[in-house]
Design an enzyme around this catalytic site. Structure first.
Site, PDB file in Angstrom:
ATOM      1  N   LYS A 167     -12.606 -42.345  30.599  1.00  0.00           N
ATOM      2  CA  LYS A 167     -11.771 -43.517  30.316  1.00  0.00           C
ATOM      3  C   LYS A 167     -10.525 -43.427  31.167  1.00  0.00           C
ATOM      4  CE  LYS A 167     -10.824 -47.214  28.038  1.00  0.00           C
ATOM      5  NZ  LYS A 167     -10.724 -47.914  29.338  1.00  0.00           N
TER       6      LYS A 167
ATOM      7  N   LYS B   3      -9.910 -41.790  36.396  1.00  0.00           N
ATOM      8  CA  LYS B   3      -9.014 -42.762  37.049  1.00  0.00           C
ATOM      9  C   LYS B   3      -9.721 -43.255  38.306  1.00  0.00           C
ATOM     10  CE  LYS B   3      -4.994 -44.671  36.508  1.00  0.00           C
ATOM     11  NZ  LYS B   3      -4.309 -45.022  35.254  1.00  0.00           N
TER      12      LYS B   3
ATOM     13  N   ASP C  33      -4.459 -51.045  35.732  1.00  0.00           N
ATOM     14  CA  ASP C  33      -3.302 -50.174  36.004  1.00  0.00           C
ATOM     15  C   ASP C  33      -2.480 -50.951  37.034  1.00  0.00           C
ATOM     16  OD1 ASP C  33      -2.232 -47.299  35.499  1.00  0.00           O
ATOM     17  OD2 ASP C  33      -2.135 -47.445  37.676  1.00  0.00           O
TER      18      ASP C  33
HETATM   19  P1  NDP Z   1       2.210 -53.345  37.271  1.00  0.00           P
HETATM   20  O1  NDP Z   1       1.484 -53.443  38.545  1.00  0.00           O
HETATM   21  O2  NDP Z   1       2.044 -54.418  36.259  1.00  0.00           O
HETATM   22  O3  NDP Z   1       3.784 -53.179  37.540  1.00  0.00           O
HETATM   23  C1  NDP Z   1       4.310 -52.165  38.334  1.00  0.00           C
HETATM   24  C2  NDP Z   1       5.793 -52.438  38.512  1.00  0.00           C
HETATM   25  O4  NDP Z   1       6.420 -51.306  39.094  1.00  0.00           O
HETATM   26  C3  NDP Z   1       6.058 -53.623  39.436  1.00  0.00           C
HETATM   27  O5  NDP Z   1       7.184 -54.322  38.962  1.00  0.00           O
HETATM   28  C4  NDP Z   1       6.363 -52.931  40.769  1.00  0.00           C
HETATM   29  O6  NDP Z   1       7.176 -53.695  41.623  1.00  0.00           O
HETATM   30  C5  NDP Z   1       7.137 -51.734  40.268  1.00  0.00           C
HETATM   31  N1  NDP Z   1       7.151 -50.651  41.266  1.00  0.00           N
HETATM   32  C6  NDP Z   1       6.105 -50.140  41.945  1.00  0.00           C
HETATM   33  N2  NDP Z   1       6.533 -49.184  42.786  1.00  0.00           N
HETATM   34  C7  NDP Z   1       7.867 -49.112  42.614  1.00  0.00           C
HETATM   35  C8  NDP Z   1       8.881 -48.291  43.188  1.00  0.00           C
HETATM   36  N3  NDP Z   1       8.592 -47.371  44.107  1.00  0.00           N
HETATM   37  N4  NDP Z   1      10.159 -48.485  42.749  1.00  0.00           N
HETATM   38  C9  NDP Z   1      10.455 -49.410  41.822  1.00  0.00           C
HETATM   39  N5  NDP Z   1       9.532 -50.212  41.258  1.00  0.00           N
HETATM   40  C10 NDP Z   1       8.267 -50.055  41.654  1.00  0.00           C
HETATM   41  O7  NDP Z   1       1.785 -51.907  36.664  1.00  0.00           O
HETATM   42  P2  NDP Z   1       1.860 -51.427  35.154  1.00  0.00           P
HETATM   43  O8  NDP Z   1       3.081 -51.948  34.502  1.00  0.00           O
HETATM   44  O9  NDP Z   1       0.541 -51.635  34.540  1.00  0.00           O
HETATM   45  O10 NDP Z   1       1.985 -49.837  35.364  1.00  0.00           O
HETATM   46  C11 NDP Z   1       3.253 -49.205  35.555  1.00  0.00           C
HETATM   47  C12 NDP Z   1       3.121 -47.716  35.282  1.00  0.00           C
HETATM   48  O11 NDP Z   1       2.625 -47.525  33.943  1.00  0.00           O
HETATM   49  C13 NDP Z   1       2.137 -46.963  36.186  1.00  0.00           C
HETATM   50  O12 NDP Z   1       2.610 -45.652  36.360  1.00  0.00           O
HETATM   51  C14 NDP Z   1       0.862 -46.926  35.344  1.00  0.00           C
HETATM   52  O13 NDP Z   1       0.013 -45.869  35.710  1.00  0.00           O
HETATM   53  C15 NDP Z   1       1.467 -46.704  33.960  1.00  0.00           C
HETATM   54  N6  NDP Z   1       0.591 -47.064  32.855  1.00  0.00           N
HETATM   55  C16 NDP Z   1       0.084 -48.327  32.735  1.00  0.00           C
HETATM   56  C17 NDP Z   1      -0.722 -48.662  31.659  1.00  0.00           C
HETATM   57  C18 NDP Z   1      -1.209 -50.046  31.413  1.00  0.00           C
HETATM   58  O14 NDP Z   1      -1.754 -50.277  30.322  1.00  0.00           O
HETATM   59  N7  NDP Z   1      -1.025 -50.983  32.310  1.00  0.00           N
HETATM   60  C19 NDP Z   1      -1.129 -47.619  30.685  1.00  0.00           C
HETATM   61  C20 NDP Z   1      -0.448 -46.363  30.847  1.00  0.00           C
HETATM   62  C21 NDP Z   1       0.351 -46.103  31.922  1.00  0.00           C
HETATM   63  P3  NDP Z   1       6.572 -54.336  42.982  1.00  0.00           P
HETATM   64  O15 NDP Z   1       5.866 -55.565  42.522  1.00  0.00           O
HETATM   65  O16 NDP Z   1       7.747 -54.582  43.834  1.00  0.00           O
HETATM   66  O17 NDP Z   1       5.646 -53.302  43.565  1.00  0.00           O
END
Ligand code: NDP
Length: 443
Positions: free
Chosen positions: A89, A125, A165
């Site tokens: 998963k 993953k 993700d």
């Molecule tokens: P999204 O793609 O929805 O959002 C990611 C966000 O992070 C965007 O706003 C992006 O901005 C920003 N971002 C990416 N790189 C950077 C950086 N270097 N500096 C600042 N901002 C940045 O992803 P999620 O919200 O789904 O996931 C975010 C994190 O949470 C990841 O680490 C993921 O593995 C983790 N996660 C997610 C889960 C889920 O259910 N979705 C579950 C558990 C963990 P921009 O558009 O400019 O790139």
């Protein structure tokens, strides 16, 4: 007897080009080594070595055509880390920073996260080097179809169940699941993160962010504190960040930032719920945070991070790995107000930053515990699909709260020797304990 230094040297020798994996493994190993010394049979059985090495790591070519007719070749991955506790998963990430090392670290973390939920979930993953930003919906659909043409051979409801993700939201899950079905896989339980109308569960989209805040509230209450009135810095503006911000507002916190890879949107007096909705609406229509900031009462500072903002009580890194380094930790600690850091993203704090928070007595909720609400709710979605009976939003919310409390209590059980709970060590030890005892019991 195997020493931690020898173990880490060996992991490094076998994985020379995977710095994120080494960072994640070292963090876990330092937490669990006392447990291994108390149970030397786990050292002799090489349990840590077996957990680090994935069951298999698949990489494949993804060939697709853009709107202009140009053919592109991307690389797809699925790392099936461990299925001791249940089907593999873990989410799919579409981003240009994706490589095998990043996939390996995320699959390793996911195994521990699944174990912490108490549900029957293994760890995996996957993803691809494709970045959907700036691509038309039709290009994204074509890419998803091409990606699934290969991935479908490796997944299934009792085998491996991917979800979203970074870069893979409901639209991409829809295209991927649609391709899976068209190519002959009819099982609804083969992917989670689906929309409610076609087999998804209510609250899956919100679950990671909401779960994060449930865990924050529980940890603060355990230390006789509350979230109400505290100033929270949130990084990211994606799924996790926005839903964490929304739930924090509901709990009476003052959320002063969102961010993205271009910079920070700052609300000195706190963001309001309707402004957050406006941000979400604008983003779903293709706008960036910088485009919309001034319309929702925020200033936008390019190339800045939320960790430099003044008087932060709670830091919620919800964007990406290693986004909060030693200097950021120093900036957050400078005001003397920081009480808690909760990792919404996977491994957002560097090792140095983590150490600085621990040394300063700040509560640190590690990602594998604090953001486990997403995978836990995916586990509920799998149950719903197997039962063929829809769940209600209220039931899911209650289950999510109960799960985050269970994870909190397991962290306290394994990391609560002192008055300030060591959640990082607690999470690693609790997850390892479940994995090791299961491995032992199954011979
Ligand atoms: P999204 O793609 O929805 O959002 C990611 C966000 O992070 C965007 O706003 C992006 O901005 C920003 N971002 C990416 N790189 C950077 C950086 N270097 N500096 C600042 N901002 C940045 O992803 P999620 O919200 O789904 O996931 C975010 C994190 O949470 C990841 O680490 C993921 O593995 C983790 N996660 C997610 C889960 C889920 O259910 N979705 C579950 C558990 C963990 P921009 O558009 O400019 O790139």
């Amino acid at each position: 007897m195997q020493t931690i230094e020898n173990f880490l040297r060996d992991v490094e020798r076998r994985n020379p080009h995977a710095p994120h994996l080494l960072q994640a493994v070292e963090e876990v190993a330092r937490g669990v080594w006392p447990l291994l010394h108390a149970n030397p049979q786990w050292l002799d059985a090489g349990i840590m070595e077996r957990l680090v090495e994935p069951d298999r790591s698949i990489s494949f070519r993804v060939r697709w055509r853009d709107d202009a007719g140009q053919v592109h070749v991307d690389r797809g991955y699925r790392v099936q880390q461990n299925r001791l506790l249940g089907p593999y998963k873990g989410g799919l990430r579409f981003a240009d920073h994706v490589d095998e090392g990043v996939m390996r670290f995320l699959a390793f973390e996911q195994t521990f996260k699944g174990a912490l939920t108490g549900l029957p979930l293994g760890g995996a993953k996957g993803g691809a080097t494709f970045d959907p930003r700036g691509r038309s919906a039709e290009e994204v659909r074509r890419f998803c179809y091409a990606f699934m043409t290969e991935l479908r051979h490796h997944i299934g409801p009792d085998k491996d169940v991917p979800a979203g993700d970074i870069g893979v939201g409901e639209r991409e899950v829809g295209f991927l699941y649609g391709a899976y079905r068209e190519l002959g896989g009819l099982a609804a339980g083969a992917m989670t993160g689906k929309a409610v109308a076609w087999g998804g569960i209510p609250l899956r989209t919100e679950a990671t962010g909401y779960g994060l805040i449930y865990m924050v509230c529980t940890a603060l209450a355990h230390h006789d504190r509350a979230l109400e009135g505290l100033r929270c810095a949130v990084s990211g503006a994606g799924n996790v960040a926005r839903h964490a911000a929304a739930k924090a507002l509901e709990m009476g916190a003052r959320v002063v930032s969102l961010s993205n890879s271009q910079g920070v949107a700052h609300w000195p007096d706190g963001l309001r719920a309707e402004q957050l909705e406006q941000v979400a609406d604008a983003q779903s229509n293709g706008a960036r945070l910088s485009d919309v900031a001034s319309k929702v009462g925020a200033s936008f500072e390019a190339s800045a991070k939320p960790w430099d903002l003044p008087d932060i009580d709670v830091a919620l890194p919800c964007a990406t790995q290693n986004e909060l380094g030693a200097n950021d930790a120093k900036a957050l600690l400078a005001s003397g107000r920081l009480q808690l850091v909760a990792e919404g993203a996977n491994m957002p704090c560097t090792s140095d930053a983590t150490q600085a928070f621990v040394d300063a007595g700040v509560l640190l909720l590690p990602g594998k515990a604090a953001n486990a609400g997403g995978v836990a709710t995916s586990g509920l979605e799998m149950s719903q699909n197997a039962q063929r009976k829809p769940w209600t939003r209220d039931t899911v919310d209650e289950e999510l709260k109960a799960c985050m409390r269970r994870i909190h209590d397991r962290c306290v059980e394994f990391g609560g020797e002192s008055s300030t709970v060591d959640y990082a060590a607690g999470a690693n030890r609790a997850a390892f304990h479940r994995l090791a005892t299961t491995m032992e019991a199954l011979g």
